[in-house]
Write an enzyme that holds these catalytic residues in place. Structure first.
Site, mmCIF file in Angstrom:
data_model
loop_
_atom_site.group_PDB
_atom_site.id
_atom_site.type_symbol
_atom_site.label_atom_id
_atom_site.label_comp_id
_atom_site.label_asym_id
_atom_site.label_seq_id
_atom_site.Cartn_x
_atom_site.Cartn_y
_atom_site.Cartn_z
ATOM 1 N N GLY A 290 -7.733 4.376 25.948
ATOM 2 C CA GLY A 290 -7.526 4.941 24.615
ATOM 3 C C GLY A 290 -8.523 4.377 23.619
ATOM 4 N N SER A 291 -8.054 4.148 22.398
ATOM 5 C CA SER A 291 -8.978 3.843 21.300
ATOM 6 C C SER A 291 -9.631 2.469 21.379
ATOM 7 C CB SER A 291 -8.247 3.980 19.958
ATOM 8 O OG SER A 291 -7.900 5.330 19.741
ATOM 9 N N THR A 292 -9.119 1.546 22.198
ATOM 10 C CA THR A 292 -9.832 0.271 22.351
ATOM 11 C C THR A 292 -11.200 0.501 22.986
ATOM 12 O OG1 THR A 292 -8.605 -0.076 24.413
ATOM 13 C CG2 THR A 292 -7.806 -1.237 22.468
ATOM 14 N N PHE A 293 -11.322 1.598 23.730
ATOM 15 C CA PHE A 293 -12.604 1.936 24.347
ATOM 16 C C PHE A 293 -13.649 2.332 23.293
ATOM 17 C CE2 PHE A 293 -15.646 4.757 26.420
ATOM 18 C CZ PHE A 293 -15.958 4.058 27.571
ATOM 19 N N LYS A 294 -13.190 2.685 22.105
ATOM 20 C CA LYS A 294 -14.122 3.092 21.051
ATOM 21 C C LYS A 294 -15.054 1.948 20.634
ATOM 22 C CE LYS A 294 -10.986 6.700 19.424
ATOM 23 N NZ LYS A 294 -9.975 7.113 18.433
#
Length: 695
Positions: A290-294
């Site tokens: 999810g957004s931690t990959f951003k």
């Protein structure tokens, strides 16, 4: 008549002699068969009847935390054995032993009747059983000391430590990956007996002394481990989650300060737990981040300079890619925003547009540099590679969804290592769980220093990313991770779980990845919460858990806000680029390092260097030590394609093979290479020696 009788007698004598001759020939052939074909078997059986070899187990090395506190120790225990040839009454002996040791009487009786020099009855029994067996004073039955593994902290760090089997062999965790250091070498007691099973007086009895295993010192701190495990218990109780993981790392060394999962198990009684609980989900399980990959997408975009922090984006609430509408998590979208605000708001539409601007070539360049889809080579059992779509098959829609942390699966260890690379000014290190291996006397047998894998992005870009992530905590979705007086950087994540039929309704993974202080991180931490009940956003449950753990860790380390700034002398310290000495002779390697102001430390007893730590190209302070290995390469586990060495000088061949993780054996005195073995294009294990011929 007399003649007939004489002939009959002669015939009978002839037949008798023929019969005796046949028997003698048969006996001769039998003797030859036994002498030439069965001599080894007969010798072994004779020795089995005459010699009793009673094993003496070595003591397994102790596992310590980084400060020398015991995590896994060996304690003495008794094992019951039998020498069947010396047992006077098998049935009576079996009955008495079965009653004490809780064994099946008939099976034990059958076991004691087998023709064998030595057999175990029951191993590693408790003190009361051993005392009762000893009091019986049964002929042919004895006790010998062995060691049993004991974990004084019980469940603490169970997924790091692992456990051992009945033969004290490592079966999981560090007990398995460092088994060759820990196990030592068993000894034995050799005693001679006569044909009646009586010990021969004054015979040459031999005692082969066992060699105890080495002690292993981990990178983890038992106090930090206790802090994160305490918080994990709270997380599981408050969220009702299916599972949870926390990893804490030191970004400048790659050392894992703590790692824990829930649910866990007690390694002292591992057999009482379901095998699925033994699984170290921090390295073995993959999930869509999810957004931690951003964090990765942001680093790639700024590193390739396809965007700047001030570039403007417009989020109407969704974006269409190849006929599919990708929605932002905020209904109606975020409207007009800068790229910095895109990161702060974790805007899906903004990241999709950035990912498409990057394109597949640049995007996959950073996936590879961050180590996604690859093993991190942390020294823990069962590590998974993660799942990345093959570049040749990737579509714009895949790039769009991967940019926001979908359509890609990582392990918690992979993500923590990637975030640590950003925190470490763009330099990715191999995560390490072991600091040192020592003799029982305390002498260091092997030390583990920072193992640099690659420079993912330049330090200036990494600093820019860290500032953006600090603003995420100050102004964006990560506010719950804020700690008063400390500069925290990080990113929240909320990902819907994937099942066999697609994304599963109501099942999420909440996470937060962050570090402190934001300008010069000392600690990187990842919190992952699997299938929480009720609240499920990363900013709601994972970020507060991060803040709670980080606060306790900083207090324990006595780190105050003012202590986290570099001094002027630190910034001015002279650093040197480590040269490659792989494939050089040990004396040549020492000279090369001495020329640039570094010290070489030979770790093993070989002639030619096969690996070095730190890696070539690393920047280290002047007078630092470089560990030189001559026998045990520390490359990854994948096979390597042998390069073509033809037409090159010896120096060129050495450098080429060193870069690919292979060793060289030069043959001939010529200037150019003309032949090699293995041939170019063959697949070989890392560290393989390539023989190169020169003329």
């Amino acid at each position: 008549m007399a003649l007939s009788t004489h002939v009959t007698i002669r015939k009978r004598v002839t037949c008798l002699f023929l019969f005796i001759a046949v028997i003698m020939v048969a006996l001769g052939f039998r003797l030859m068969y036994l002498q030439f074909f069965k001599s080894n078997w007969l010798t072994e059986n004779a020795l089995d009847q005459r010699i009793r070899d009673i094993p003496v187990e070595s003591k397994r090395g102790t596992i310590f935390d980084r400060n020398g506190r015991e995590l896994g120790v060996s304690i003495s225990t008794e094992s019951v054995y039998a020498i069947p040839a010396e047992i006077l009454d098998v049935d009576e002996t079996a009955a008495k032993l079965a009653a004490i040791l809780a064994l099946d009487r008939d099976k034990l009786s059958e076991k004691l009747r087998k023709r064998q020099a030595f057999t175990w009855i029951k191993r590693k029994v408790d003190n009361n059983m051993a005392k009762d067996v000893k009091s019986l004073n049964l002929s042919g039955i004895g006790l010998t000391q062995e060691s049993r593994r004991y974990y004084p902290q019980e469940n603490l760090a169970s997924h790091i430590l692992g456990f051992t089997g009945i033969d004290s062999q490592g079966l999981d965790g560090v007990e398995l990956t460092f088994d060759h250091y820990l196990k030592g070498r068993s000894g034995s007691i050799v005693i001679e007996y006569d044909a009646r099973g009586r010990e021969i007086p004054y015979a040459s009895h031999r005692f082969i002394k066992p060699i105890d295993g080495y002690n292993v010192y981990l990178t983890i701190d038992i106090v930090i481990q206790q802090i994160i495990e305490r918080q994990l218990e709270r997380v599981m109780q408050e969220t009702g989650a299916k599972a949870a993981t926390i990893i804490a790392m030191e970004p400048h060394t790659g050392e894992i300060l703590a790692l824990a999962n829930r649910p866990d198990y007690n390694p002292n009684r591992f057999a009482e737990y379901a095998p699925k609980l033994w699984r170290n989900i921090a390295v073995a399980n993959t999930y869509e981040p999810g957004s931690t990959f951003k964090i990765i997408t942001t680093t790639a975009a700024l590193g390739e300079k396809v965007v700047s922090l001030t570039d403007r984006f417009f989020d109407p609430g969704s974006v269409e890619v190849q006929g599919r509408h990708i929605h932002c998590w905020k209904a109606g979208g975020h409207g007009s925003e800068s790229f910095q605000e895109v990161v702060e708001n974790s805007c899906n539409v903004g990241f999709v547009n950035v990912g498409l601007k990057l394109g597949s070539d640049s995007f996959y360049k950073y996936l590879d540099a961050f180590g996604l889809g690859q093993l991190t080579n942390v020294d823990l059992a069962g590590e998974a590679k993660g799942i990345v779509i093959e570049k040749s098959k990737v579509k714009p829609l895949d790039i769009a969804t991967m940019s926001m942390g979908q359509s890609i699966a990582v392990t918690p260890m992979q993500l923590a290592t990637a975030v640590a690379a950003v925190a470490n000014d763009g330099q990715r290190l191999r995560p390490q769980i072991v600091r040192e291996v020592r003799e029982q006397t305390g002498e260091v047998i092997r030390g583990f220093q920072p193992d640099i894998v690659t420079q993912v992005v330049d330090p200036q870009t990494a600093q820019e990313v860290k500032k953006v992530l600090e603003s995420v905590v100050e102004n964006g979705t990560g506010k719950s991770a804020y700690l008063d007086g400390f500069r925290i950087g990080g990113k929240t994540g909320t990902a819907q779980k994937v099942g066999s039929g697609g994304y599963m309704a109501g099942k999420y993974i909440a996470s937060f990845a962050g570090f402190t202080p934001a300008d010069d991180p000392k600690i990187v931490m990842l919190v992952v919460i699997d299938e929480p009940v009720g609240l499920y956003y990363g900013g709601q449950i994972a970020a507060p858990a991060f803040a709670a753990v980080m606060k306790d860790i900083l207090q324990y380390l006595k780190i105050m806000p003012g202590d986290l700034k570099k001094t002027a002398s630190d910034k001015q310290e002279t650093h040197i680029i480590v040269p490659s000495v792989i494939n050089l002779l040990t004396s040549e390697a020492q000279q090369e390092l001495h020329k640039v102001g570094l010290q070489g430390r030979i770790e093993e007893m070989g002639d030619r260097i096969v690996d070095q730590i730190p890696k070539p190209g690393s920047r280290v302070p002047k007078d630092s030590s470089v560990l030189l290995y001559t026998m045990t390469p520390r490359y990854g586990v994948d096979e390597i394609t042998v390069p073509d060495c033809g037409g090159r000088s010896l120096r060129e061949v050495i450098d080429l093979l060193a870069e690919t993780g292979l060793s060289v054996k030069p043959e001939g005195m010529g200037l150019k290479s003309f032949k090699q073995q293995p041939l170019p294009g063959e697949k070989v294990p890392p560290g393989t020696i390539v023989t190169v011929f020169f003329d």
